[in-house]
Design an enzyme around this catalytic site. Structure first.
Site, PDB file in Angstrom:
ATOM      1  N   SER A   8       3.660 -30.350  18.348  1.00  0.00           N
ATOM      2  CA  SER A   8       2.668 -30.334  19.647  1.00  0.00           C
ATOM      3  C   SER A   8       2.122 -31.737  19.714  1.00  0.00           C
ATOM      4  CB  SER A   8       1.597 -29.246  19.622  1.00  0.00           C
ATOM      5  OG  SER A   8       0.678 -29.435  20.738  1.00  0.00           O
ATOM      6  N   TYR A  25      -5.178 -25.257  14.854  1.00  0.00           N
ATOM      7  CA  TYR A  25      -3.874 -25.307  15.509  1.00  0.00           C
ATOM      8  C   TYR A  25      -3.468 -26.702  15.450  1.00  0.00           C
ATOM      9  CZ  TYR A  25      -0.428 -25.407  19.299  1.00  0.00           C
ATOM     10  OH  TYR A  25       0.464 -25.526  20.099  1.00  0.00           O
TER      11      TYR A  25
HETATM   12  N1  LIG Z   1       3.108 -23.799  25.593  1.00  0.00           N
HETATM   13  C1  LIG Z   1       2.859 -24.928  25.256  1.00  0.00           C
HETATM   14  O1  LIG Z   1       1.959 -25.633  26.042  1.00  0.00           O
HETATM   15  C2  LIG Z   1       3.004 -25.579  23.900  1.00  0.00           C
HETATM   16  C3  LIG Z   1       2.631 -26.847  23.787  1.00  0.00           C
HETATM   17  C4  LIG Z   1       2.787 -27.523  22.507  1.00  0.00           C
HETATM   18  C5  LIG Z   1       3.425 -26.727  21.562  1.00  0.00           C
HETATM   19  N2  LIG Z   1       3.811 -25.553  21.676  1.00  0.00           N
HETATM   20  C6  LIG Z   1       4.586 -24.761  20.744  1.00  0.00           C
HETATM   21  O2  LIG Z   1       5.602 -24.213  21.065  1.00  0.00           O
HETATM   22  C7  LIG Z   1       6.015 -23.187  20.159  1.00  0.00           C
HETATM   23  C8  LIG Z   1       6.270 -21.902  21.368  1.00  0.00           C
HETATM   24  O3  LIG Z   1       5.111 -21.494  21.799  1.00  0.00           O
HETATM   25  P1  LIG Z   1       5.198 -20.748  23.491  1.00  0.00           P
HETATM   26  O4  LIG Z   1       4.322 -21.712  24.422  1.00  0.00           O
HETATM   27  O5  LIG Z   1       6.538 -20.724  23.785  1.00  0.00           O
HETATM   28  O6  LIG Z   1       4.423 -19.704  22.895  1.00  0.00           O
HETATM   29  P2  LIG Z   1       4.824 -17.893  23.311  1.00  0.00           P
HETATM   30  O7  LIG Z   1       3.522 -17.368  23.022  1.00  0.00           O
HETATM   31  O8  LIG Z   1       5.215 -17.943  24.887  1.00  0.00           O
HETATM   32  O9  LIG Z   1       5.924 -17.655  22.296  1.00  0.00           O
HETATM   33  C9  LIG Z   1       5.698 -17.561  20.996  1.00  0.00           C
HETATM   34  C10 LIG Z   1       6.701 -16.656  20.390  1.00  0.00           C
HETATM   35  O10 LIG Z   1       6.408 -16.746  19.080  1.00  0.00           O
HETATM   36  C11 LIG Z   1       6.206 -15.394  18.447  1.00  0.00           C
HETATM   37  N3  LIG Z   1       5.551 -15.505  17.226  1.00  0.00           N
HETATM   38  C12 LIG Z   1       4.228 -15.556  17.101  1.00  0.00           C
HETATM   39  N4  LIG Z   1       3.668 -15.587  15.918  1.00  0.00           N
HETATM   40  C13 LIG Z   1       4.852 -15.100  15.142  1.00  0.00           C
HETATM   41  C14 LIG Z   1       5.220 -14.912  13.858  1.00  0.00           C
HETATM   42  N5  LIG Z   1       4.437 -14.948  12.966  1.00  0.00           N
HETATM   43  N6  LIG Z   1       6.435 -14.470  13.617  1.00  0.00           N
HETATM   44  C15 LIG Z   1       7.592 -14.575  14.502  1.00  0.00           C
HETATM   45  N7  LIG Z   1       7.323 -14.531  15.695  1.00  0.00           N
HETATM   46  C16 LIG Z   1       6.008 -15.145  16.103  1.00  0.00           C
HETATM   47  C17 LIG Z   1       5.678 -14.762  19.679  1.00  0.00           C
HETATM   48  O11 LIG Z   1       5.849 -13.168  19.356  1.00  0.00           O
HETATM   49  C18 LIG Z   1       6.259 -15.235  20.948  1.00  0.00           C
HETATM   50  O12 LIG Z   1       7.345 -14.615  21.098  1.00  0.00           O
HETATM   51  C19 LIG Z   1       4.937 -22.636  19.447  1.00  0.00           C
HETATM   52  O13 LIG Z   1       4.927 -23.283  17.980  1.00  0.00           O
HETATM   53  C20 LIG Z   1       3.615 -23.727  20.113  1.00  0.00           C
HETATM   54  O14 LIG Z   1       2.753 -23.942  19.291  1.00  0.00           O
HETATM   55  C21 LIG Z   1       3.731 -24.860  22.997  1.00  0.00           C
END
Ligand SMILES: NC(=O)c1ccc[n+]([C@@H]2O[C@H](COP(=O)([O-])OP(=O)(O)OC[C@H]3O[C@@H](n4cnc5c(N)ncnc54)[C@H](O)[C@@H]3O)[C@@H](O)[C@H]2O)c1
Length: 287
Positions: free
Chosen positions: A143, A156
């Protein structure tokens, strides 16, 4: 050479929602075979209903648990015969609030999902790739929060910084096996993780920290993941690539380059520093 467009075998963690889901669909569209893990079985079923089940599988997985990660990777190898790409994506927002108020247990849980999860995914993917020979690619979802302060909650951000450093070290260590390891650093992406609670207020504030006019989509990050997983990035390893609509490029924003309320968009001229010469400054017509 890893090529997701040639029936390659891909594992995605956190594949049932958001960016992971978009990546699963993009890999399938490109002809890959995919096994994804997630804690959310309901969302996983929804995704399976949309996909060609002959090329995709789901394994209920908690990425904090080493046995479960090993089983996820094992399921891909058992079903499709090998592992070419690992996308360590699962994440949560984790502990939030002032650092003086964060419970140590919540700090640990944040690191367990984000840093330990990426480590375990990389460890077991690398084991499978080394055993089969021929290399592979690993992509970790970090991120922009891991690149500095102010991009996310404290725990985080620290856990994401660990992912970025781990990615660099893993890339060095695994290069001899032709396993590439890279990270993606998304900015603000429209997924339930960040937009679920307060979408209207986030959209209103977005122009203050992101110059690109559109909100990031999960597909935008999935596209970068496919690039890093595929042959076009054959010489790219140890990288952490941002996909953030210019958020980090904008930096401190003291000059307000793209902000209509900022100084430099209301005046033009030349600042001559300490030369003793006066600056020139003229208002911009219509600003
Ligand atoms: N959305 C953003 O703006 C953003 C920005 C930077 C980084 N990210 C990173 O992208 C990745 C995905 O995030 P997203 O935005 O798609 O979130 P999201 O919540 O839409 O999806 C995350 C998925 O991970 C699963 N998950 C959570 N904990 C888990 C665990 N312990 N074991 C297995 N599965 C698990 C959840 O059930 C969910 O389906 C993450 O690592 C997040 O930190 C997201």
């Amino acid at each position: 050479m890893v090529d997701a467009e040639d029936g390659q075998v891909v594992v995605v963690t956190g594949g049932a929602g958001g960016i992971g889901r978009a990546a699963v669909l993009r890999f399938l569209e490109a002809g890959a075979r995919v096994v994804f893990g997630d804690l959310n079985a309901e969302n996983a079923e929804r995704l399976l209903d949309e996909a060609d089940r002959s090329r995709v599988g789901f394994v209920p997985t908690d990425v904090c648990d080493e046995d479960q990660i090993a089983a996820l990777v094992g399921a891909a190898v058992d079903r499709f015969g090998r592992l070419d790409v690992m996308f360590n994506n699962a994440g949560v927002g984790g502990a939030f609030g002032p650092l003086t108020e964060i419970d140590a247990a919540d700090w640990d849980r944040t690191f367990a999902v984000i840093s330990r999860g990426m480590f375990l995914g990389t460890k077991h993917a690398a084991r499978a790739m080394i055993a089969q020979g021929g290399g592979g690619t690993i992509v970790n979802n970090a991120s922009v929060a891991g690149l500095g302060g102010g991009g996310g909650p404290t725990a985080y951000s620290a856990a994401k910084a660990a992912v970025i450093n781990f990615t660099a070290n893993a890339a060095v260590e695994l290069a001899a096996h032709r396993i590439r390891v890279n990270a993606v650093c998304p900015g603000l992406v429209n997924t339930p993780l960040v937009m679920g609670k307060d979408e209207a207020s986030i959209r209103e504030r977005m122009p203050l920290f992101q110059p690109w006019p559109d909100l990031g989509r999960p597909e935008d990050i999935a596209g970068l993941v496919l690039y890093l997983a595929g042959p076009d990035s054959a010489f790219v390893t140890g990288e952490a690539i941002r996909a953030d609509g210019g958020m980090v490029a904008w930096g401190p924003r003291m000059t307000g380059v793209a902000d209509p309320r900022g100084l430099t968009s209301r005046y033009a001229g030349f600042a001559d520093g300490s030369t003793g010469r006066p600056p020139t400054k003229r208002p911009i017509t219509g600003a």
